[in-house]
Design an enzyme around this catalytic site. Sequence first.
Site, PDB file in Angstrom:
ATOM      1  N   LEU A 153       0.383  -1.383   0.138  1.00 59.81           N
ATOM      2  CA  LEU A 153      -0.189  -0.111  -0.417  1.00 59.81           C
ATOM      3  C   LEU A 153       1.258   0.989  -0.438  1.00 59.81           C
ATOM      4  O   LEU A 153       2.085   1.591   0.557  1.00 59.81           O
ATOM      5  CB  LEU A 153      -1.348  -0.051   1.122  1.00 59.81           C
ATOM      6  CG  LEU A 153       0.364  -0.270   2.621  1.00 59.81           C
ATOM      7  CD1 LEU A 153      -0.063   1.707   3.211  1.00 59.81           C
ATOM      8  CD2 LEU A 153      -1.017  -0.755   3.400  1.00 59.81           C
ATOM      9  N   ALA A 252      10.010  13.554 -13.321  1.00 58.91           N
ATOM     10  CA  ALA A 252      10.402  14.022 -12.338  1.00 58.91           C
ATOM     11  C   ALA A 252      10.207  14.348 -11.540  1.00 58.91           C
ATOM     12  O   ALA A 252       9.227  15.631 -11.564  1.00 58.91           O
ATOM     13  CB  ALA A 252      11.653  14.547 -14.088  1.00 58.91           C
ATOM     14  N   GLY A 257      11.259   9.915  -1.482  1.00 55.10           N
ATOM     15  CA  GLY A 257      11.445  10.281  -0.329  1.00 55.10           C
ATOM     16  C   GLY A 257      10.209   9.056   0.567  1.00 55.10           C
ATOM     17  O   GLY A 257       9.900   8.626  -0.559  1.00 55.10           O
ATOM     18  N   CYS A 260       9.990   4.328   2.984  1.00 57.15           N
ATOM     19  CA  CYS A 260       9.719   3.312   2.031  1.00 57.15           C
ATOM     20  C   CYS A 260      11.612   3.441   1.294  1.00 57.15           C
ATOM     21  O   CYS A 260      11.955   2.358   1.501  1.00 57.15           O
ATOM     22  CB  CYS A 260       8.682   1.938   1.849  1.00 57.15           C
ATOM     23  SG  CYS A 260       7.254   2.031   2.770  1.00 57.15           S
TER      24      CYS A 260
END
Length: 430
Positions: A153, A252, A257, A260
């Site tokens: 998820l 792009a 970040g 994960c």
Amino acid sequence: MNVCVIGVGYVGLVTGAVFADLGNEVICVDKVEEKINMLKRGEMPIYEPGLEELVARNVKEGRLSFTTNIGEGVRRSEVIFIAVGTPPRENGETDLSHVEAVALEIAHHLNHYKIIVNKSTVPVGTGDLVRNIIEKNKNNDVEFDVVSNPEFLREGSAIADTLKPDRIVIGAPTQNVAMTLLELYAPIERPMLITNVESAEMIKYASNAFLSTKISFINMIADLCEKTGADVTMVAKGMGYDQRIGMHFLQAGLGFGGSCFPKDTLSLIHTARKYGEEFRLLEEVIKINQQRVPRFVERIAQRLNPLNNKTIAVLGLAFKPDTDDLRDAKSVELITLLRERGATIKAYDPVAINNARKILPDIIYCKNSYDAAEGADALVIVTEWNEFKLLNLERLKSVMQQPIIFDGRNIYDPKRIRKMGFEYYSIGRK
Ligand code: UDX
């Protein structure tokens, strides 16, 4: 089925609420009393669209409950999901201390046969580790099995992703054990893949590392586009129409970040090293990602030269839209670098300001985008929240000191915005 979910972070809470909604009796456990108390009051410890309603409905109908008492959760359940945090250590290795502690607790409360499911993202071999801890420490002579069932998820669309995943991966020691999990997931009616435990663990890391690679790849292409006059949004589209490549994860920008991608990519590099392999491709993926923000800040600095005493409006603090999560958020890196160079920051985010205050206490927080832009020498888009795409640009221009936009997520049409009198810089577009 009686289900216990340990850990009420994004993965645990959403999984628990969805399984309850599918008709199971679910008990969610967390050792942090504050979080459990909030949930008991109907408040969510995380921001996720639709979650509060889903939790409220299932609590009301008596299928979902919360406790800090792990023993209670373990004893009454047939299937126990481990969904606790697996943060990175300094060297990129995954810190499994929470998983180990939970495995030990499960061992102490094992009263009849149970299936223990690793839902946290854990390196290959963790299934064995959990099995060994329980085997060594169980009080009763009861059987149990350990399964890997990775979660795919995404924050911001967590409920839809859980109800309609592209695939459900079940890594089980035997077909029989896999069948119990299949039964639990049956109402979802999605493609299911049964593998051994190690493959399931690897699928999660390989998927996240591959998506990170796609993002770093398109970001390098974006840098080349800027130099050659190509437009990265068109290039990504042209590539994406090829079904072997696909449109997704070719946006792009300032890089990836969140909780994960950075951690899982590093963890896979670490796993490779542990087995005597150097995963240089992924090392480069991380390096490219780490250069995104410094490179962007350099561009801002060159244009505003010097940055000292300049006021910069930052729109978007969460690591991506529809979440209040700032873990590994590009905003934190960008604001820190701008402040080091003497800039004053005025920031706005639709939901992440409270979390941001804890990490960035010394910037000015604003009540909306226009308030942030008031008197600013430039405006920087860091997170592509929908509301930023629909701003009244005339109004924005009228409140800024000078109409300069640095768009780190390519949310505006360059021609249109320049026509309105803005000086506009984006990623991978001339
Ligand atoms: C990710 C995985 O997608 C999910 O399957 C896994 O379970 C957890 O990690 P999440 O971290 O919630 O989910 O966010 P995601 O939407 O995947 O975005 C991750 C980062 O990549 C964000 O910072 C986002 O801005 C960035 N990104 C994503 C890009 O820069 N370009 C893209 O094209 C896509």
